[in-house]
Scaffold this motif. Sequence first.
Motif, PDB file in Angstrom:
ATOM      1  N   ASP A 152       1.080  -0.652  -0.164  1.00  0.00           N
ATOM      2  CA  ASP A 152      -0.149  -0.492  -0.017  1.00  0.00           C
ATOM      3  C   ASP A 152       0.928   1.347   0.209  1.00  0.00           C
ATOM      4  O   ASP A 152       1.760   1.095   0.454  1.00  0.00           O
ATOM      5  CB  ASP A 152      -0.707  -0.445   1.406  1.00  0.00           C
ATOM      6  CG  ASP A 152      -1.377  -0.690   1.804  1.00  0.00           C
ATOM      7  OD1 ASP A 152      -2.478  -1.928   1.356  1.00  0.00           O
ATOM      8  OD2 ASP A 152       0.040  -1.624   2.608  1.00  0.00           O
ATOM      9  N   ARG A 171      -6.450   4.630   2.386  1.00  0.00           N
ATOM     10  CA  ARG A 171      -4.434   3.469   1.652  1.00  0.00           C
ATOM     11  C   ARG A 171      -5.455   3.171   0.480  1.00  0.00           C
ATOM     12  O   ARG A 171      -6.685   3.647   0.042  1.00  0.00           O
ATOM     13  CB  ARG A 171      -4.026   2.281   1.827  1.00  0.00           C
ATOM     14  CG  ARG A 171      -4.352   1.790   3.320  1.00  0.00           C
ATOM     15  CD  ARG A 171      -4.348   0.756   4.398  1.00  0.00           C
ATOM     16  NE  ARG A 171      -5.594   0.244   4.310  1.00  0.00           N
ATOM     17  CZ  ARG A 171      -5.232  -1.689   4.155  1.00  0.00           C
ATOM     18  NH1 ARG A 171      -4.139  -1.937   5.603  1.00  0.00           N
ATOM     19  NH2 ARG A 171      -5.938  -2.280   4.255  1.00  0.00           N
ATOM     20  N   THR A 186      -4.417   0.373  -1.862  1.00  0.00           N
ATOM     21  CA  THR A 186      -3.750  -1.058  -2.089  1.00  0.00           C
ATOM     22  C   THR A 186      -3.358  -1.598  -3.478  1.00  0.00           C
ATOM     23  O   THR A 186      -4.763  -1.514  -4.748  1.00  0.00           O
ATOM     24  CB  THR A 186      -4.097  -2.366  -1.659  1.00  0.00           C
ATOM     25  OG1 THR A 186      -4.791  -2.088   0.155  1.00  0.00           O
ATOM     26  CG2 THR A 186      -4.180  -3.004  -1.142  1.00  0.00           C
TER      27      THR A 186
END
Length: 366
Positions: free
Chosen positions: A32, A358, A360
């Motif tokens: 991430d 985040r 990812t």
Amino acid sequence: MRTPLTGVFILTLLLPPLAAPQGKISGYMFGDYFYNVSRDSSISKLPNVGATNGGKSFQAFQLRRIYFGYDNDISEQFSARFRLEGDFTAVEGSAAAQKIFIKDAFLRWKNIFAGSDLYFGVQPPPAFDISESAWGYRSLEKTIMDLRGIISSRDFGVSLRGKFDESGTVGYWVMVANNSSTNAENDKYKRYYALIHLRPSKNIQVTIHGDYKDQARINNPKSTAIPPATLSNGVLTGSVFLAYSEPEVFLIGAEGFLQSTAHGFTDPKTLDLVSRQGLGISIFGWYNVSTTLALVGRYDYYDPNSNSVVKGDVRNYILGGLSWKPDKNVSVIPNVQVETYEAQPNAGRSFDASVTARLTVYYIFL
């Protein structure tokens, strides 16, 4: 069993090449870019913080998992798996280091008797392997028992896995193991697992799991004998998982556990050692909007000690994301993690939620 990544790389260069690979080599990674949008400055005073890490504005690129594995059919009856896992996870205030260790190393004896296979070595225990597969987004987060350290994702031992009927409607999985996959065994105590897996239809699956972790007895702090009297300290865990799905369309699942540690908690009123009772509930799901786009969501409730005199240790964890697959082997998943904390009324403290944004990326490279 942890080895520096450079050492393993040099070792592979020195090994002679395989004459003709007979098995399957596989590998994937996920990691991430993340940014901590919100953190309470008093969070360090809290016990059992673990779903998120770092202070406000901490940001980093990280690889949380690198898998490299080899599966080989030794014969019609025997097969083997060897898998390495590496990571380069960012932890604020610590010197980040690349790590690599043995994730799987087991031999499978197929049909040791009708409908059952025997496994020996480092392998997944029965506890949540099935629910993790149904969840399908390990790239975003571990399932609740793994996340909270209730049971490790790997153990070293022997297991028997099979089905009671030809259709596979009722399956079973039992295991005896060291309760560790990364350290050499140094005591006589073992962990004993059992699981029943029900598949009444293609849309429904249920697992019922229980395990007992044997541990050394502990001294009774109130004993006046010499040597002091001892008390049991074993850990009993039970869990249930239920999922309903329409294959390739949607899934909704729930998993809950109870864990009791004998004489694992000192009652502050009587100063007696009593059982420590932990519990957790996780509700999760995903919906495929199209072949390349999916919605993902999850909510966890975790209380490591449900004794009524213990306050301020309950955690709520929320995860939401949008998974985009530009390729069948690549997923890009913007997501948000939120963890909230129970107030501590005796100390007059409450805590703001932790929020982490985040991006990812998950990809299969072999």
